[in-house]
Design an enzyme around this catalytic site. Structure first.
Site, PDB file in Angstrom:
ATOM      1  N   TRP A 102       0.828  -1.211   0.000  1.00 40.23           N
ATOM      2  CA  TRP A 102       0.000   0.000   0.000  1.00 40.23           C
ATOM      3  C   TRP A 102       0.854   1.250   0.000  1.00 40.23           C
ATOM      4  O   TRP A 102       0.560   2.221  -0.710  1.00 40.23           O
ATOM      5  CB  TRP A 102      -0.979   0.003   1.180  1.00 40.23           C
ATOM      6  CG  TRP A 102      -1.956  -1.129   1.108  1.00 40.23           C
ATOM      7  CD1 TRP A 102      -2.102  -2.145   2.010  1.00 40.23           C
ATOM      8  CD2 TRP A 102      -2.924  -1.392   0.078  1.00 40.23           C
ATOM      9  NE1 TRP A 102      -3.097  -3.009   1.601  1.00 40.23           N
ATOM     10  CE2 TRP A 102      -3.608  -2.577   0.429  1.00 40.23           C
ATOM     11  CE3 TRP A 102      -3.263  -0.742  -1.108  1.00 40.23           C
ATOM     12  CZ2 TRP A 102      -4.628  -3.119  -0.373  1.00 40.23           C
ATOM     13  CZ3 TRP A 102      -4.278  -1.281  -1.900  1.00 40.23           C
ATOM     14  CH2 TRP A 102      -4.937  -2.444  -1.531  1.00 40.23           C
ATOM     15  N   ASP A 169      -1.775   6.669   6.269  1.00 42.15           N
ATOM     16  CA  ASP A 169      -2.820   5.765   5.810  1.00 42.15           C
ATOM     17  C   ASP A 169      -3.080   4.808   6.976  1.00 42.15           C
ATOM     18  O   ASP A 169      -2.251   3.973   7.295  1.00 42.15           O
ATOM     19  CB  ASP A 169      -2.315   5.002   4.568  1.00 42.15           C
ATOM     20  CG  ASP A 169      -3.287   3.914   4.104  1.00 42.15           C
ATOM     21  OD1 ASP A 169      -4.352   3.746   4.728  1.00 42.15           O
ATOM     22  OD2 ASP A 169      -2.959   3.238   3.099  1.00 42.15           O
ATOM     23  N   LYS A 193     -12.104  -1.869   6.556  1.00 39.04           N
ATOM     24  CA  LYS A 193     -11.254  -2.735   7.378  1.00 39.04           C
ATOM     25  C   LYS A 193     -11.706  -2.724   8.839  1.00 39.04           C
ATOM     26  O   LYS A 193     -11.819  -3.762   9.447  1.00 39.04           O
ATOM     27  CB  LYS A 193      -9.785  -2.300   7.293  1.00 39.04           C
ATOM     28  CG  LYS A 193      -9.251  -2.155   5.876  1.00 39.04           C
ATOM     29  CD  LYS A 193      -8.810  -3.471   5.273  1.00 39.04           C
ATOM     30  CE  LYS A 193      -8.563  -3.433   3.771  1.00 39.04           C
ATOM     31  NZ  LYS A 193      -7.677  -2.414   3.272  1.00 39.04           N
TER      32      LYS A 193
END
Ligand SMILES: *Cc1c(COP(=O)(O)O)cnc(C)c1O
Length: 356
Positions: A102, A169, A193
């Site tokens: 990511w 993030d 999530k």
């Protein structure tokens, strides 16, 4: 709800039963209005209340001052934030710590808008650790980190001290533990999530950052416009935001202190089993292990099909590792009960007993 499935999915992931219960009744009749949450105007009084409460609860849970910070609910996932952050704030040179897939994707997008300096990376060891040593000097527009690496199972347990704005993030560990959120100038998290269903991204942003903007930004990608329009520049994802609100209410009730202790306990139980079970080995560096995504591999010579069979018989769902790394990954977000952890451990022990 089928209570017998133990859902270890990395995302979209498990949510508390109460969220499912309230959300499903709101689909039939929202706030006794006789209307479904799916058919009301995003400009209706009822929904404006939902937005207001979900913004102020998020800031409240994070311990952030609502004069200093704004909370936005945007679309496009965390992946759109990879470029939105850079489009708005990368003017000359931004620093990134690369701790996995990511982060790498965030770096790739940012390079479109300016210079990116990767001040540290754990790519040399297939991202199994969090780099600890790096120089951060003031020439950077911001420093970007990924607080929890969903795929590799590593997590920052302390955060860099930077002289420049700090961005994170936090898609896979937001509101999973008590941290000092005010250390950050911008935080984003795709909801699916640990917060809610897919389709909405939470952004917590320090208002003073807006002074950094030098480019002309298209409206939909402009933080300033979304702040000015209270996340309703266009139609926001009404139902997803409502589900996030339901979850935030529960998070507020429990408090991050207790949630964090619970997540720590849950992860310790599994890591303990991994460390003591001859059939499995951990993936991540001990000090950097994630409390949200527990990654592990089968030790050499053991039969993965048999382990899968045992897991299936015990209604364990979603523990295969990400397709890019293989092995196993038990995602143990806030809503996963400790009972599910105990069932997984029982399966690991049962598997090992076949080799005695
Ligand atoms: C899942 C994930 C993403 C991607 O999120 P999307 O909402 O699918 O764009 C980004 N960062 C992290 C840390 C993630 O876990």
């Amino acid at each position: 709800m089928n209570k017998r499935v133990h859902n270890f999915s990395a995302g979209p992931s498990i949510l508390p039963d109460q969220v499912f219960d309230h959300a499903s009744s709101a689909i039939k009749n929202f706030n006794n209005s006789g209307l479904s949450i799916l058919e009301i105007s995003h400009r209706s009084k009822d929904f404006i209340e939902v937005l207001k409460e979900s913004r102020s609860l998020a800031l409240d849970i994070a311990g952030l001052n609502n004069e200093e910070y704004s909370c936005l609910y945007l679309q496009g996932g965390a992946s759109l934030q990879f470029l939105m952050t850079a489009y708005n704030f990368l003017n000359s040179n931004a620093a990134y710590i690369n701790t996995g897939s990511w982060s790498s994707k965030a770096i790739k997008e940012a390079k479109i808008f300016g210079k990116v300096t990767e001040i540290a990376s754990s790519a040399d060891k297939n991202f199994n650790y969090i780099p600890k040593r790096y120089d951060i000097n003031e020439q950077y527009d911001y420093l970007h980190i990924t607080s929890n690496n969903t795929i590799f199972g590593t997590q920052f347990h302390s955060f860099p001290d930077s002289n420049c704005p700090l961005f994170a993030d936090m898609s896979s560990d937001i509101f999973s533990r008590k941290i000092n959120f005010s250390k950050f100038d911008l935080i984003y998290a795709g909801a699916q999530k640990n917060l809610g269903p897919a389709g909405v991204t939470m952004v917590l942003i320090k208002n003073s950052l807006l002074n950094m903007i030098t480019r002309e930004i298209p409206s939909m990608l402009s933080y300033k416009i979304h702040i000015d329009k209270d996340s309703s520049f266009n139609t926001p994802p009404v139902f997803a935001i409502y589900c996030v609100l339901l979850n935030l209410r529960l998070i507020k009730k429990d408090g991050l202190d207790i949630i964090g202790k619970n997540n720590n306990l849950k992860s310790e139980l599994i890591y303990n089993e991994i460390d003591n079970n001859k059939c499995f080995s951990g993936f991540s560096n001990f000090d950097d292990r994630s409390e949200m995504n527990v990654t592990f591999n089968l030790s050499d010579g053991y039969d993965g099909e048999l382990f899968s069979k045992i897991c299936n018989e015990n209604n364990i769902s979603g523990i295969n590792g990400h397709r890019s790394v293989g092995g196993y990954r038990a995602s143990i977000y806030n809503a996963l009960p400790i009972e599910s952890i105990k069932v997984l451990i029982k399966c690991m022990k049962e598997f090992e007993s076949n080799y005695n």
